[in-house]
Design a protein around this motif. Sequence first.
Motif, short mmCIF file in Angstrom:
data_model
loop_
_atom_site.label_atom_id
_atom_site.label_comp_id
_atom_site.label_asym_id
_atom_site.label_seq_id
_atom_site.Cartn_x
_atom_site.Cartn_y
_atom_site.Cartn_z
N THR A 66 26.39 86.05 46.31
CA THR A 66 25.62 86.17 47.56
C THR A 66 25.67 87.55 48.21
O THR A 66 24.74 87.93 48.90
CB THR A 66 26.06 85.10 48.58
N GLN A 101 19.69 87.43 53.95
CA GLN A 101 19.61 86.03 54.34
C GLN A 101 18.22 85.59 54.77
O GLN A 101 17.88 84.41 54.67
CB GLN A 101 20.63 85.71 55.45
N HIS A 153 15.41 85.53 51.17
CA HIS A 153 15.43 84.51 50.12
C HIS A 153 15.64 83.15 50.79
O HIS A 153 16.61 82.96 51.52
CB HIS A 153 16.58 84.79 49.14
N PRO A 154 14.76 82.18 50.55
CA PRO A 154 14.85 80.91 51.28
C PRO A 154 16.08 80.09 50.97
O PRO A 154 16.49 79.25 51.78
CB PRO A 154 13.57 80.18 50.86
N ASP A 155 16.69 80.31 49.80
CA ASP A 155 17.82 79.49 49.39
C ASP A 155 19.05 80.33 49.07
O ASP A 155 19.88 79.94 48.24
CB ASP A 155 17.44 78.65 48.17
N PRO A 209 22.65 81.41 49.06
CA PRO A 209 23.88 80.70 49.46
C PRO A 209 24.53 81.36 50.67
O PRO A 209 24.78 82.57 50.66
CB PRO A 209 24.76 80.81 48.22
N GLN A 261 27.70 76.00 49.89
CA GLN A 261 26.58 76.51 49.11
C GLN A 261 27.02 77.61 48.15
O GLN A 261 26.58 77.66 46.99
CB GLN A 261 25.50 77.06 50.05
N SER A 312 26.84 77.22 44.09
CA SER A 312 26.08 78.19 43.30
C SER A 312 26.97 78.88 42.28
O SER A 312 26.53 79.16 41.15
CB SER A 312 25.42 79.22 44.23
N THR A 321 17.57 81.56 41.26
CA THR A 321 18.90 81.05 41.57
C THR A 321 19.90 81.86 40.77
O THR A 321 19.54 82.53 39.78
CB THR A 321 19.05 79.57 41.22
#
Length: 296
Positions: A12, A18, A21-23, A25, A30, A34, A261
């Motif tokens: 991360t 932050q 990126h919508p996802d 971690p 999270q 990940s 991801t």
Amino acid sequence: MNTDVVITCAVTGSGATQDKHPDLPKTPAQIADSAVEAAKAGAAIVHIHVREDDGTPCRDPKKFKEVCDRVRDSGVDVVLNLTAGMGGDLTLGPPEDPMAISQAETDMAPWSERLDHVRECLPEICTLDCGTMNFGNGNYIMTNTPPMLRALAKGMQDIGVKPEVEVFDTGHLWLAKQLHAEGLLSDPPLFQLCLGIPYGAEANTTAMKAMADMMPANANWSGFGISRMQMPMVAQAVLLGGNVRVGLEDNLYLDRGVFATNAQLVARARQIIELMGARVCTPEEARQKFALKKLV
């Protein structure tokens, strides 16, 4: 060419990503999830930063401990690599008043405090950002003086954790070699070539090869490029005898306009490595190759 390649996934990071990126971690749960997914995809090592729940970077030892506990309790074997770079952040004022230091953006901590989470969590690896540099186009300076680095390196030796020396330019590698000569980096030393961050070394063949050629003879090293140069530098590192790093810390996209991801980035790197005729190392093989101690 390296035919036995260790993949590190930087999960991360601490950049202002932050909201990009919508996802990404953010929470300890999270980040740990990940990291485990990346390990299942082929990462032998996961490089960990922590953030507040809103995504703001932080260095709270409790959050690091929660991430490490969750990963260890998952039953998935992976080498833990914790950042120790936080606490060396200096943001000066504007050119006409540089001493108007931004208190909100500056976080300069005593060297010992920068290792609190390392003592608490006892990972196999923690990072040592081996130099000071302009970091982007603003007034932020990554700040790590030679006395700071000597204290941090000795502290890591005392804890028994292997430092991964982060080098962003050739001068950083020069300083790291001096620390190694002074006995502050135990053999075999471990380096990470961090390429493409303005204004360190560019992410290209010339820079990576120059830095690889400067390594101590017994060194292990990995390398990465940021953004669109992430996957090209995977291939380049393998060709030059190194290991590789991918992950959302360094690049948010799998393909143009397609958010990634961490597991997808690891899988893509693994595909490149295997198509080149090399193989991906397991966590235990990475421990043996890098002379790591599993302290917990």
